[in-house]
Design a protein around this motif. Structure first.
Motif, PDB file in Angstrom:
ATOM      1  N   UNK A 194       0.825  -1.206   0.000  1.00 54.69           N
ATOM      2  CA  UNK A 194       0.000   0.000   0.000  1.00 54.69           C
ATOM      3  C   UNK A 194       0.861   1.259   0.000  1.00 54.69           C
ATOM      4  N   UNK A 195       0.397   2.243  -0.746  1.00 53.60           N
ATOM      5  CA  UNK A 195       0.976   3.580  -0.693  1.00 53.60           C
ATOM      6  C   UNK A 195      -0.017   4.520  -0.039  1.00 53.60           C
ATOM      7  N   UNK A 196       0.478   5.627   0.513  1.00 50.40           N
ATOM      8  CA  UNK A 196      -0.395   6.543   1.271  1.00 50.40           C
ATOM      9  C   UNK A 196      -0.474   7.906   0.585  1.00 50.40           C
ATOM     10  N   UNK A 197      -1.726   8.335   0.347  1.00 56.40           N
ATOM     11  CA  UNK A 197      -1.961   9.666  -0.219  1.00 56.40           C
ATOM     12  C   UNK A 197      -2.351  10.671   0.858  1.00 56.40           C
ATOM     13  N   UNK A 198      -2.762  10.177   2.013  1.00 59.95           N
ATOM     14  CA  UNK A 198      -3.149  11.052   3.121  1.00 59.95           C
ATOM     15  C   UNK A 198      -2.282  10.755   4.330  1.00 59.95           C
ATOM     16  N   UNK A 199      -2.898  10.725   5.520  1.00 58.20           N
ATOM     17  CA  UNK A 199      -2.163  10.360   6.733  1.00 58.20           C
ATOM     18  C   UNK A 199      -1.492   9.007   6.544  1.00 58.20           C
ATOM     19  N   UNK A 200      -0.304   8.833   7.135  1.00 58.63           N
ATOM     20  CA  UNK A 200       0.403   7.590   6.827  1.00 58.63           C
ATOM     21  C   UNK A 200       1.073   6.915   8.016  1.00 58.63           C
ATOM     22  N   UNK A 201       0.994   7.481   9.219  1.00 54.19           N
ATOM     23  CA  UNK A 201       1.700   6.835  10.321  1.00 54.19           C
ATOM     24  C   UNK A 201       1.150   7.328  11.653  1.00 54.19           C
ATOM     25  N   UNK A 202       1.551   6.635  12.723  1.00 55.68           N
ATOM     26  CA  UNK A 202       1.165   7.046  14.071  1.00 55.68           C
ATOM     27  C   UNK A 202       2.360   6.875  15.003  1.00 55.68           C
ATOM     28  N   UNK A 203       2.266   7.536  16.157  1.00 54.91           N
ATOM     29  CA  UNK A 203       3.289   7.396  17.195  1.00 54.91           C
ATOM     30  C   UNK A 203       2.777   6.435  18.256  1.00 54.91           C
ATOM     31  N   UNK A 204       3.641   5.602  18.787  1.00 53.21           N
ATOM     32  CA  UNK A 204       3.195   4.653  19.811  1.00 53.21           C
ATOM     33  C   UNK A 204       2.773   5.361  21.092  1.00 53.21           C
ATOM     34  N   UNK A 205       3.161   6.630  21.266  1.00 53.93           N
ATOM     35  CA  UNK A 205       2.701   7.399  22.431  1.00 53.93           C
ATOM     36  C   UNK A 205       1.248   7.842  22.271  1.00 53.93           C
ATOM     37  N   UNK A 206       0.711   7.729  21.065  1.00 48.40           N
ATOM     38  CA  UNK A 206      -0.686   8.095  20.810  1.00 48.40           C
ATOM     39  C   UNK A 206      -1.550   6.885  21.149  1.00 48.40           C
ATOM     40  N   UNK A 207      -2.130   6.917  22.349  1.00 49.01           N
ATOM     41  CA  UNK A 207      -2.673   5.690  22.922  1.00 49.01           C
ATOM     42  C   UNK A 207      -3.969   5.208  22.290  1.00 49.01           C
ATOM     43  N   UNK A 208      -4.848   6.117  21.858  1.00 49.90           N
ATOM     44  CA  UNK A 208      -6.116   5.636  21.289  1.00 49.90           C
ATOM     45  C   UNK A 208      -5.863   4.924  19.966  1.00 49.90           C
ATOM     46  N   UNK A 209      -5.150   5.572  19.059  1.00 52.99           N
ATOM     47  CA  UNK A 209      -4.917   4.954  17.746  1.00 52.99           C
ATOM     48  C   UNK A 209      -4.081   3.682  17.898  1.00 52.99           C
ATOM     49  N   UNK A 210      -3.082   3.706  18.776  1.00 56.02           N
ATOM     50  CA  UNK A 210      -2.237   2.519  18.982  1.00 56.02           C
ATOM     51  C   UNK A 210      -3.060   1.357  19.508  1.00 56.02           C
ATOM     52  N   UNK A 211      -3.931   1.618  20.478  1.00 60.96           N
ATOM     53  CA  UNK A 211      -4.720   0.554  21.092  1.00 60.96           C
ATOM     54  C   UNK A 211      -5.757  -0.003  20.122  1.00 60.96           C
ATOM     55  N   UNK A 212      -6.373   0.856  19.327  1.00 61.84           N
ATOM     56  CA  UNK A 212      -7.346   0.373  18.339  1.00 61.84           C
ATOM     57  C   UNK A 212      -6.676  -0.524  17.302  1.00 61.84           C
ATOM     58  N   UNK A 213      -5.439  -0.214  16.967  1.00 58.91           N
ATOM     59  CA  UNK A 213      -4.710  -1.021  15.974  1.00 58.91           C
ATOM     60  C   UNK A 213      -4.114  -2.274  16.607  1.00 58.91           C
ATOM     61  N   UNK A 214      -3.489  -2.113  17.775  1.00 61.60           N
ATOM     62  CA  UNK A 214      -2.674  -3.191  18.346  1.00 61.60           C
ATOM     63  C   UNK A 214      -3.338  -3.940  19.495  1.00 61.60           C
ATOM     64  N   UNK A 215      -4.437  -3.384  20.054  1.00 61.25           N
ATOM     65  CA  UNK A 215      -5.046  -3.983  21.245  1.00 61.25           C
ATOM     66  C   UNK A 215      -4.447  -3.389  22.507  1.00 61.25           C
ATOM     67  N   UNK A 216      -4.984  -3.837  23.664  1.00 58.24           N
ATOM     68  CA  UNK A 216      -4.473  -3.302  24.929  1.00 58.24           C
ATOM     69  C   UNK A 216      -3.847  -4.420  25.756  1.00 58.24           C
ATOM     70  N   UNK A 217      -2.831  -4.090  26.561  1.00 62.40           N
ATOM     71  CA  UNK A 217      -2.052  -5.131  27.235  1.00 62.40           C
ATOM     72  C   UNK A 217      -2.767  -5.710  28.448  1.00 62.40           C
ATOM     73  N   UNK A 218      -2.505  -6.981  28.681  1.00 61.50           N
ATOM     74  CA  UNK A 218      -2.940  -7.648  29.919  1.00 61.50           C
ATOM     75  C   UNK A 218      -1.844  -7.413  30.948  1.00 61.50           C
ATOM     76  N   UNK A 219      -1.978  -6.353  31.731  1.00 62.07           N
ATOM     77  CA  UNK A 219      -0.883  -5.935  32.601  1.00 62.07           C
ATOM     78  C   UNK A 219      -0.488  -7.004  33.610  1.00 62.07           C
ATOM     79  N   UNK A 220      -1.506  -7.706  34.181  1.00 62.96           N
ATOM     80  CA  UNK A 220      -1.194  -8.671  35.247  1.00 62.96           C
ATOM     81  C   UNK A 220      -0.450  -9.896  34.695  1.00 62.96           C
ATOM     82  N   UNK A 221      -0.735 -10.215  33.435  1.00 59.26           N
ATOM     83  CA  UNK A 221      -0.117 -11.405  32.859  1.00 59.26           C
ATOM     84  C   UNK A 221       1.028 -11.000  31.936  1.00 59.26           C
TER      85      UNK A 221
END
Length: 587
Positions: free
Chosen positions: A70-97
């Motif tokens: 894929x090539x990008x004509x608009x927005x093309x990346x995110x920062x891992x410090x951006x928690x909403x977009x990161x979590x929607x893409x990658x999921x959220x951690x099971x902290x206890x496990x």
């Protein structure tokens, strides 16, 4: 990853709903998804309307013929410090496990991958007809030398790279304010090297600093003024001279960063969020996958509908059904050119500035005589133009220079180019020529308005039949010719650059977007305007959200944060279980 989200291009005259969301970009889709999955409304009560035939607003990922990425004509990346977009893409951690194991939030699987920034020892800078590698400054500094350039910098600024000089300016202004120095001095540090500055301020710190920061330079015409009220160009020139400004504007790669926007907002934007381990990522299936994944999570509920190719013309409070529904909306169905009505109790205008301005400005909500504050605040942001052109080549000619990925920077009107990737099967390769932000807009506009378009050519695994399907998105022949000249000048005679076999052109200044991204104007109280826009009129159930009026302009995260705050403040939603309670959403 399913991008075949069903879109309804039809009509349902006199449709009655609770919440009408105008705009199927990321903030609009996110609003519908949260309202329905949080069970505040049924999907039948929440409907999305958009005048375009695709989802994602200013996200647009495309596959060029003969390539399988894929090539990008608009927005093309995110920062891992951006928690909403990161979590929607990658999921959220099971902290206890196992902290590495993440629970998906959305059903569609997206594959996060690093966004390659390339090797600065190979990537190029070409400024004032002088060509050097992007690490030339640090190489010289390592040898205890100062890199000479064709810029007449002040003695104190000579030898600094553009990033280092930005940091120096921001450090000097912050530390000249006694309150900032006393309160946050431990997080604003200078290293042993004169080029080394560190900012460990988080978003909450910056929100404390931005409205209070004072410009304390006694010999300056701006002495004693709030930094929030100063244009960034004004401030930079005052600190490092106009020649220093030219260097920063050129070597920084983006004129949009150095326009005369709000200096207080520019500071955190330029130094970045220095939280530990922050890296750029993208989505292997195309960055617009985030929009489709959210849309699909909404669409799986009974009654969900995204009305595409339906343009909102106006809305009114004066209509026959006021006893059950507060607003009557008038849409134009673009396929049939027929107008139809929708009745709703709440409106979410998930739209950027230009889209808001294209609505009926004489209705009760926008009328400047009735609502001058809204009128003024809509114009609190600068519309920043962005032209993007993808180019397909039959081989990755940049590898002859040892370049694999990342971007090269120049003061030529093209400004920079990204080496997007190569198909390992065909060797066909993609380059993004990214340009047209602010100063260069008129240069490219004169060429993009020409009638004669680039003619596609057959290539390995790319038949003419397939390529001709992209005829209407080709850049003009003039534009491609000019861009090829600039690519050859940027890269030098060491490499022979072939003609492309296909292009893909996008001008984000076209309606309804009006801009690629936005920037706050100097003199506006961003601290007040941001919450104001989420509900501009106290006794109306009308909300505005999106990237334009956020404190992360140009980022999907900005759109998500504004939608999330709006939902919590005015729709009674709880913070989602998958979002860290410590994550700061901003003003």
């Amino acid at each position: 990853m399913n991008k075949n989200t069903p879109l309804n291009t039809g009509m349902h005259p006199d449709l009655k709903i609770e919440v009408a969301i105008i705009g199927a970009g990321t903030s609009g889709l996110y609003t519908a998804y949260r309202l329905v999955t949080d069970k505040k409304c049924t999907a039948g009560e929440v409907q999305i309307f958009d005048m375009n035939s695709k989802l994602g607003g200013r996200l647009e990922s495309v596959v060029m013929p003969g390539m399988n990425f894929w090539g990008e004509l608009g927005g093309m990346r995110y920062l891992t410090s951006q928690e909403i977009v990161t979590t929607l893409i990658e999921g959220y951690p099971l902290k206890e496990q196992d902290p590495a194991k993440r629970i998906p939030v959305l059903k569609d699987k997206m594959t996060p991958v690093p966004f390659p920034m390339g090797d600065p020892t190979k990537l190029l800078m070409y400024l004032r007809k002088e060509r050097f590698k992007q690490d030339a400054w640090t190489v010289a500094q390592g040898e205890n030398k100062k890199l000479p350039t064709r810029y007449y910098l002040n003695d104190d600024d000579y030898g600094f790279s553009s990033d280092q000089l930005f940091n120096k300016i921001i450090y000097d202004v912050l530390m000249a304010d006694a309150w900032v120095a006393q309160t946050y001095g431990s997080k604003i540090t200078r290293g042993s090297s004169p080029y080394d500055y560190s900012f460990e301020l988080n978003s909450k710190d910056w929100d404390d600093i931005k409205p209070k920061l004072v410009y304390n330079f006694p010999n300056s015409p701006y002495d004693g003024r709030k930094v929030n009220d100063l244009g960034f160009w004004n401030l930079i020139k005052d600190q490092v001279s106009q020649e220093g400004y030219e260097f920063l504007a050129n070597a920084g790669g983006y004129y949009s960063n150095t326009i005369n926007w709000n200096s207080a907002e520019a500071f955190p934007y330029m130094v970045g969020d220095f939280s530990a381990g922050t890296i750029y990522k993208t989505i292997e299936e195309g960055y617009d996958s985030i929009a489709y994944a959210i849309a699909n999570s909404y669409m799986e509920h009974d009654g969900a509908c995204i009305w595409s190719e339906n343009k909102l013309l106006t809305f009114t409070k004066e209509h026959p059904l006021t006893h059950t529904h507060k607003y009557q909306l008038t849409f134009l169905n673009l396929k049939t050119n027929i107008q139809w009505k929708v009745y709703a109790n709440r409106l979410v205008l998930a739209m950027p500035r230009k889209s808001l301005e294209l609505l009926d400005q004489n209705n009760f909500f926008f009328n400047s005589n009735e609502n001058s504050v809204l009128n003024e605040n809509i114009r609190s942001v600068i519309k920043e133009p962005a032209f993007k052109i993808l180019m397909g080549f039959e081989y990755p000619w940049w590898k002859e220079l040892g370049i694999d990925s990342g971007h090269s920077i120049t003061d030529l009107p093209m400004r920079q180019c990204y080496y997007f990737g190569t198909d390992p099967q065909t060797d066909n390769s993609m380059l993004l020529g990214s340009y047209g932000d602010m100063e260069t807009e008129t240069f490219w506009k004169a060429l993009s308005d020409d009638q004669l378009l680039f003619e596609v050519k057959a290539a390995r695994s790319a038949s003419l039949k397939e390529l001709h399907q992209l005829d209407d998105v080709q850049a003009t022949k003039l534009m491609v010719g000019e861009l090829m000249n600039q690519l050859r000048e940027l890269h030098g005679q060491e490499v022979t650059i072939p003609e492309p076999y296909v292009t893909y052109f996008k001008d984000w200044t076209d309606d309804p977007f009006g801009a690629g991204y936005h920037a706050w104007k100097a003199g506006y109280s961003v601290e007040n305007v941001m919450p104001y826009m989420r509900k501009p009129v106290a006794d109306e159930q009308i909300h505005i959200c999106g990237e334009a009026y956020s404190d992360q302009q140009g980022w999907v995260e900005g759109a998500f944060c504004e939608a999330e705050k709006m939902l919590q403040e005015y729709f009674g939603l709880d913070r989602p279980i998958w979002l860290s309670p410590d994550y700061y959403l901003g003003w």
